[in-house]
Write a protein that holds these residues in place. Structure first.
Motif, PDB file in Angstrom:
ATOM      1  N   PHE A 403      41.046  38.044  22.062  1.00 32.74           N
ATOM      2  CA  PHE A 403      40.576  37.029  23.001  1.00 32.74           C
ATOM      3  C   PHE A 403      41.370  37.084  24.311  1.00 32.74           C
ATOM      4  CE2 PHE A 403      40.879  32.741  24.757  1.00 32.74           C
ATOM      5  CZ  PHE A 403      39.534  32.473  24.993  1.00 32.74           C
ATOM      6  N   ALA A 404      42.673  37.211  24.160  1.00 32.23           N
ATOM      7  CA  ALA A 404      43.516  37.268  25.375  1.00 32.23           C
ATOM      8  C   ALA A 404      43.231  38.533  26.178  1.00 32.23           C
ATOM      9  CB  ALA A 404      45.001  37.211  24.971  1.00 32.23           C
ATOM     10  N   THR A 405      43.089  39.640  25.452  1.00 31.32           N
ATOM     11  CA  THR A 405      42.803  40.896  26.161  1.00 31.32           C
ATOM     12  C   THR A 405      41.451  40.840  26.852  1.00 31.32           C
ATOM     13  OG1 THR A 405      44.121  42.118  24.546  1.00 31.32           O
ATOM     14  CG2 THR A 405      42.602  43.389  25.904  1.00 31.32           C
ATOM     15  N   ALA A 406      40.452  40.259  26.212  1.00 30.52           N
ATOM     16  CA  ALA A 406      39.117  40.131  26.813  1.00 30.52           C
ATOM     17  C   ALA A 406      39.158  39.242  28.044  1.00 30.52           C
ATOM     18  CB  ALA A 406      38.126  39.575  25.790  1.00 30.52           C
ATOM     19  N   GLY A 407      39.983  38.146  27.993  1.00 32.39           N
ATOM     20  CA  GLY A 407      40.128  37.298  29.178  1.00 32.39           C
ATOM     21  C   GLY A 407      40.749  38.058  30.341  1.00 32.39           C
ATOM     22  N   GLY A 408      41.777  38.828  30.034  1.00 34.72           N
ATOM     23  CA  GLY A 408      42.390  39.643  31.086  1.00 34.72           C
ATOM     24  C   GLY A 408      41.419  40.677  31.638  1.00 34.72           C
ATOM     25  N   LEU A 409      40.610  41.242  30.716  1.00 35.12           N
ATOM     26  CA  LEU A 409      39.603  42.223  31.140  1.00 35.12           C
ATOM     27  C   LEU A 409      38.578  41.590  32.075  1.00 35.12           C
ATOM     28  CD1 LEU A 409      38.562  45.114  30.814  1.00 35.12           C
ATOM     29  CD2 LEU A 409      37.255  44.345  28.828  1.00 35.12           C
ATOM     30  N   ALA A 410      38.201  40.348  31.788  1.00 33.19           N
ATOM     31  CA  ALA A 410      37.237  39.642  32.648  1.00 33.19           C
ATOM     32  C   ALA A 410      37.822  39.405  34.035  1.00 33.19           C
ATOM     33  CB  ALA A 410      36.831  38.326  31.999  1.00 33.19           C
ATOM     34  N   ARG A 411      39.132  39.023  34.058  1.00 34.84           N
ATOM     35  CA  ARG A 411      39.763  38.817  35.375  1.00 34.84           C
ATOM     36  C   ARG A 411      39.830  40.121  36.176  1.00 34.84           C
ATOM     37  NH1 ARG A 411      43.077  35.652  32.117  1.00 34.84           N
ATOM     38  NH2 ARG A 411      44.658  37.306  32.034  1.00 34.84           N
ATOM     39  N   GLN A 412      40.160  41.224  35.489  1.00 38.74           N
ATOM     40  CA  GLN A 412      40.220  42.517  36.169  1.00 38.74           C
ATOM     41  C   GLN A 412      38.855  42.927  36.724  1.00 38.74           C
ATOM     42  OE1 GLN A 412      41.841  45.217  33.322  1.00 38.74           O
ATOM     43  NE2 GLN A 412      43.883  44.272  33.324  1.00 38.74           N
ATOM     44  N   LEU A 413      37.830  42.673  35.922  1.00 40.30           N
ATOM     45  CA  LEU A 413      36.478  42.995  36.377  1.00 40.30           C
ATOM     46  C   LEU A 413      36.089  42.133  37.573  1.00 40.30           C
ATOM     47  CD1 LEU A 413      33.968  44.682  35.858  1.00 40.30           C
ATOM     48  CD2 LEU A 413      33.145  42.901  34.311  1.00 40.30           C
ATOM     49  N   ASN A 414      36.512  40.857  37.565  1.00 43.19           N
ATOM     50  CA  ASN A 414      36.240  39.964  38.689  1.00 43.19           C
ATOM     51  C   ASN A 414      36.933  40.458  39.955  1.00 43.19           C
ATOM     52  OD1 ASN A 414      35.289  37.381  39.882  1.00 43.19           O
ATOM     53  ND2 ASN A 414      37.487  36.971  39.992  1.00 43.19           N
ATOM     54  N   GLU A 415      38.169  40.956  39.778  1.00 42.74           N
ATOM     55  CA  GLU A 415      38.891  41.502  40.926  1.00 42.74           C
ATOM     56  C   GLU A 415      38.181  42.725  41.501  1.00 42.74           C
ATOM     57  OE1 GLU A 415      42.823  42.286  39.649  1.00 42.74           O
ATOM     58  OE2 GLU A 415      43.263  40.198  39.108  1.00 42.74           O
ATOM     59  N   ILE A 416      37.716  43.585  40.633  1.00 50.69           N
ATOM     60  CA  ILE A 416      37.022  44.796  41.109  1.00 50.69           C
ATOM     61  C   ILE A 416      35.748  44.424  41.861  1.00 50.69           C
ATOM     62  CG2 ILE A 416      35.795  46.869  40.354  1.00 50.69           C
ATOM     63  CD1 ILE A 416      37.817  47.078  38.055  1.00 50.69           C
ATOM     64  N   VAL A 417      34.977  43.465  41.301  1.00 49.50           N
ATOM     65  CA  VAL A 417      33.736  43.036  41.953  1.00 49.50           C
ATOM     66  C   VAL A 417      34.056  42.413  43.321  1.00 49.50           C
ATOM     67  CG1 VAL A 417      31.792  41.443  41.796  1.00 49.50           C
ATOM     68  CG2 VAL A 417      32.489  42.752  39.795  1.00 49.50           C
ATOM     69  N   TRP A 418      35.124  41.585  43.362  1.00 46.97           N
ATOM     70  CA  TRP A 418      35.515  40.965  44.635  1.00 46.97           C
ATOM     71  C   TRP A 418      35.915  42.029  45.667  1.00 46.97           C
ATOM     72  CZ3 TRP A 418      40.348  41.096  47.034  1.00 46.97           C
ATOM     73  CH2 TRP A 418      40.495  40.281  48.165  1.00 46.97           C
ATOM     74  N   ALA A 419      36.608  43.060  45.193  1.00 53.09           N
ATOM     75  CA  ALA A 419      37.095  44.090  46.106  1.00 53.09           C
ATOM     76  C   ALA A 419      35.972  44.911  46.715  1.00 53.09           C
ATOM     77  CB  ALA A 419      38.082  45.011  45.387  1.00 53.09           C
ATOM     78  N   VAL A 420      34.878  45.136  46.000  1.00 51.92           N
ATOM     79  CA  VAL A 420      33.814  46.005  46.503  1.00 51.92           C
ATOM     80  C   VAL A 420      32.702  45.229  47.196  1.00 51.92           C
ATOM     81  CG1 VAL A 420      34.265  47.751  44.754  1.00 51.92           C
ATOM     82  CG2 VAL A 420      32.576  45.976  44.285  1.00 51.92           C
ATOM     83  N   ASN A 421      32.756  43.895  47.180  1.00 53.43           N
ATOM     84  CA  ASN A 421      31.690  43.100  47.796  1.00 53.43           C
ATOM     85  C   ASN A 421      31.908  43.024  49.306  1.00 53.43           C
ATOM     86  OD1 ASN A 421      29.705  41.329  48.480  1.00 53.43           O
ATOM     87  ND2 ASN A 421      30.359  39.676  47.128  1.00 53.43           N
ATOM     88  N   PRO A 422      30.976  43.567  50.139  1.00 53.97           N
ATOM     89  CA  PRO A 422      31.164  43.560  51.604  1.00 53.97           C
ATOM     90  C   PRO A 422      31.220  42.151  52.188  1.00 53.97           C
ATOM     91  CG  PRO A 422      29.445  45.106  50.978  1.00 53.97           C
ATOM     92  CD  PRO A 422      29.759  44.297  49.756  1.00 53.97           C
ATOM     93  N   ALA A 423      30.661  41.175  51.476  1.00 54.27           N
ATOM     94  CA  ALA A 423      30.675  39.803  51.991  1.00 54.27           C
ATOM     95  C   ALA A 423      32.083  39.243  52.078  1.00 54.27           C
ATOM     96  CB  ALA A 423      29.805  38.906  51.119  1.00 54.27           C
ATOM     97  N   ASN A 424      33.030  39.859  51.392  1.00 53.21           N
ATOM     98  CA  ASN A 424      34.412  39.376  51.388  1.00 53.21           C
ATOM     99  C   ASN A 424      35.296  40.102  52.397  1.00 53.21           C
ATOM    100  OD1 ASN A 424      33.854  37.578  49.236  1.00 53.21           O
ATOM    101  ND2 ASN A 424      34.050  39.275  47.767  1.00 53.21           N
ATOM    102  N   ASP A 425      34.703  40.931  53.283  1.00 52.63           N
ATOM    103  CA  ASP A 425      35.496  41.735  54.220  1.00 52.63           C
ATOM    104  C   ASP A 425      35.914  40.937  55.443  1.00 52.63           C
ATOM    105  OD1 ASP A 425      35.320  43.863  52.545  1.00 52.63           O
ATOM    106  OD2 ASP A 425      33.800  44.949  53.698  1.00 52.63           O
ATOM    107  N   THR A 426      36.539  39.775  55.249  1.00 54.93           N
ATOM    108  CA  THR A 426      37.071  38.971  56.349  1.00 54.93           C
ATOM    109  C   THR A 426      38.418  38.407  55.937  1.00 54.93           C
ATOM    110  OG1 THR A 426      36.006  36.929  55.586  1.00 54.93           O
ATOM    111  CG2 THR A 426      34.749  38.316  57.118  1.00 54.93           C
ATOM    112  N   LEU A 427      39.222  38.064  56.923  1.00 54.39           N
ATOM    113  CA  LEU A 427      40.539  37.480  56.654  1.00 54.39           C
ATOM    114  C   LEU A 427      40.404  36.124  55.986  1.00 54.39           C
ATOM    115  CD1 LEU A 427      43.596  37.602  56.964  1.00 54.39           C
ATOM    116  CD2 LEU A 427      43.337  36.663  59.280  1.00 54.39           C
TER     117      LEU A 427
END
Length: 572
Positions: A403-427
């Motif tokens: 359960f803990a590993t899956a939660g961490g995996l979800a956070r990592q996946l959220n970070e990756i999605v946030w990083a590649v989303n062009p809508a977030n390319d602002t300060l």
């Protein structure tokens, strides 16, 4: 030929441009060695008179040279570049019909004016041919007789020659007078001393301020003939032939008379005269004044003035050449600029492609390193839990780990999605996400997170590589605090100075071993510190870590903001 110092009998007296007198110097005159032949060559060259193309009117005044002892009889002029042939300066002679009443008083007159020269004039009387002339006149009231006059002085300054023959007057049909009256005919002429120029034909008389202008000329033909002429070589006086009282033609008022005569003439001007030209286009011109005899033959004396009409500056050769050079230069510069733009566009496309490839490689690396390891761990824990089903406590432990590993995996996946989303390319998006991440991450381990951010964060463009590497460096700093600092609280501070972004991560933990830790080799300073420095260097930033006075550590992440990013924000 005349020498260049020989005086000329003709002179250009004055030149005006738009009414303003000009200073000028004429060129020396020439005289042909052959009588009557005018040469076109010039003597000593002088500077041309230069006038602007903006000039509207060019006036010449010319005439006899007052210092000459042998003034010319007559002038012609031309402006080379405008006039195709010589032009007469003026002058006119007349055949005049005078109507007389019973007391021989003049009650009316009709003038037939002659100017220039007749068709077929060859320069002298002997080689020229007569031209027939025919006119009709109506007898005015009170007129009972007609007197004819051949007059040399339409203007006293007229010079030249006019010759007539076969002068007749014809009555209408409603009269008892003879139908045709011959006033002069070279084939029937009688008179006194006709072989002499000053002879007098029967029924004719001389008149004028200089009567000798009226002459009798003898034509040397197969049958020698005598004709009436006015030969005017004096520009100040005039002469005329007039029918005598014994040759007055009886007429009746209202009667239509037909006049016929043969004529030849060459008429010009012997005094001062003006010639005008308007709106001359740019170019080279030469104004010439020629001296001719009363019969129009050149004496060989001529004066001339060179004239240069300078074009407007935008029509000059140097300006047009400069425009050509500028145009060619602009064309080459344009071609070079377009080529440069094309190359730059191609480089930008290649750079975008490389950026996409780097981003794909990073995503693949993150998926492999983070998600792959987490999924492998979940698979191993699932096998262990399945093997320990007979031992509930041990199986529950394995499930909690999954359960803990899956939660961490979800956070990592959220970070990756946030990083590649062009809508977030602002300060602004970056600061919002990093605040939420830091508060959530530190709250899981019981560390208080304090934020010191500006009230207003500009919405500067922040490309994905800069945003992602800055986030990972910040995440690594927080991870080190959680893992090693034994801190109770963390301060996250953001500063914006001109075009530089500074992110400070401070803690109140036990600090590091040295005042400042340079990071160059992973094995010396630790993989986390080395990774933070490497990530900041990749995006053109700086990383430092040092102890805080009073305890704790400060990590400083400095990122220059691209000028084009600020300019884009200001423009929008």
């Amino acid at each position: 030929m005349l020498s260049q110092d020989s005086p000329s009998s003709v002179a250009i007296i004055e030149v005006q441009v738009d009414g303003r007198p000009q200073k000028f110097s004429t060129e020396a005159t020439t005289r042909s060695a052959v009588p009557g032949e005018v040469t076109s060559g010039d003597g000593a060259k002088s500077e041309p008179l230069r006038i602007s193309a903006q000039a509207q009117r060019l006036d010449f005044r010319f005439g006899p040279d007052q210092s000459s002892s042998n003034p010319p009889v007559r002038f012609r002029y031309r402006l080379e570049g405008v006039d195709e042939d010589w032009r007469e300066a003026g002058g006119e002679m007349r055949m005049t019909v005078k109507f007389l009443d019973s007391a021989n008083n003049i009650v009316g007159a009709t003038d037939f004016v002659a100017r220039g020269q007749t068709l077929g004039w060859a320069g002298n009387v002997g080689q020229s041919r007569f031209v027939p002339h025919r006119e009709q006149v109506t007898v005015p009231p009170r007129a009972v007789g007609v007197q004819m006059e051949l007059f040399s002085g339409g203007d006293e300054q007229t010079t030249g020659i006019m010759v007539i023959d076969e002068l007749t007057v014809s009555h209408g049909l409603n009269t008892n007078a003879p139908n045709e009256i011959h006033l002069f005919s070279s084939r029937q002429v009688d008179g006194k001393d006709l072989d002499h120029p000053l002879g007098v034909p029967q029924h004719w008389m001389r008149d004028g301020s200089k009567p000798t202008i009226a002459q009798v000329l003898k034509l040397e033909t197969q049958e020698p003939r005598h004709v009436l002429a006015v030969v005017d070589t004096d520009s100040k006086r005039w002469g005329a032939w007039r029918t005598g009282e014994d040759a007055i033609v009886p007429v009746s008022p209202g009667e239509v008379l037909e006049l016929r005569w043969n004529e030849m003439y060459s008429i010009g001007w012997g005094g001062s005269r003006e010639a005008s030209y308007t709106y001359l286009p740019p170019g080279e011109y030469r104004f010439r004044v020629q001296s001719v005899t009363e019969t129009g033959e050149g004496t060989g004396e001529m004066t001339s003035l060179a004239i240069t009409v300078t074009p407007r500056f935008w029509k000059t050769r140097w300006f047009l050449g400069g425009i050509l050079v500028v145009a060619v230069g602009a064309l080459l510069a344009g071609v070079r600029y377009l080529t440069w733009r094309k190359v730059q566009s191609r480089l930008q496309v290649l750079e975008r492609q490389r950026a996409i490839e780097r981003e794909r490689a990073r995503i693949a690396r993150d998926l492999h390193d983070d998600l792959g390891a987490s999924l492998t761990q979940i698979a191993l824990l699932s096998e262990l839990a399945n093997a320990d089903l007979a031992q509930p406590e041990l199986a529950r432990t394995h499930l909690n780990q999954i359960f803990a590993t899956a939660g961490g995996l979800a956070r990592q996946l959220n970070e990756i999605v946030w990083a590649v989303n062009p809508a977030n390319d602002t300060l602004e998006q970056f600061t919002s996400y990093i605040c939420k991440f830091a508060q959530h991450y530190l709250s899981l381990v019981g560390i208080r997170c304090r934020l010191d951010f500006p009230d207003f964060v500009p919405n500067y463009p922040l490309p994905a590589p800069e945003r992602h590497n800055l986030f990972l460096a910040t995440k690594e700093a927080l991870h080190n605090i959680v893992k090693h600092a034994q801190a109770g609280q963390v301060w996250l501070r953001l500063k914006l100075d001109a075009d530089v972004l500074t992110l400070l991560i401070e803690d109140d933990g036990k600090g590091c071993d040295a005042e400042a830790t340079p990071v160059t080799i992973p094995n010396v300073a630790g993989d986390g510190l080395f990774n933070m420095q490497k990530r900041m260097e990749q995006i053109g930033g700086r990383f430092t870590k040092q102890n805080r006075s009073g305890g704790g550590t400060t990590v400083r992440l400095v990122l220059p903001l691209p000028k084009h990013a600020i300019e884009t924000y200001v423009k929008n």
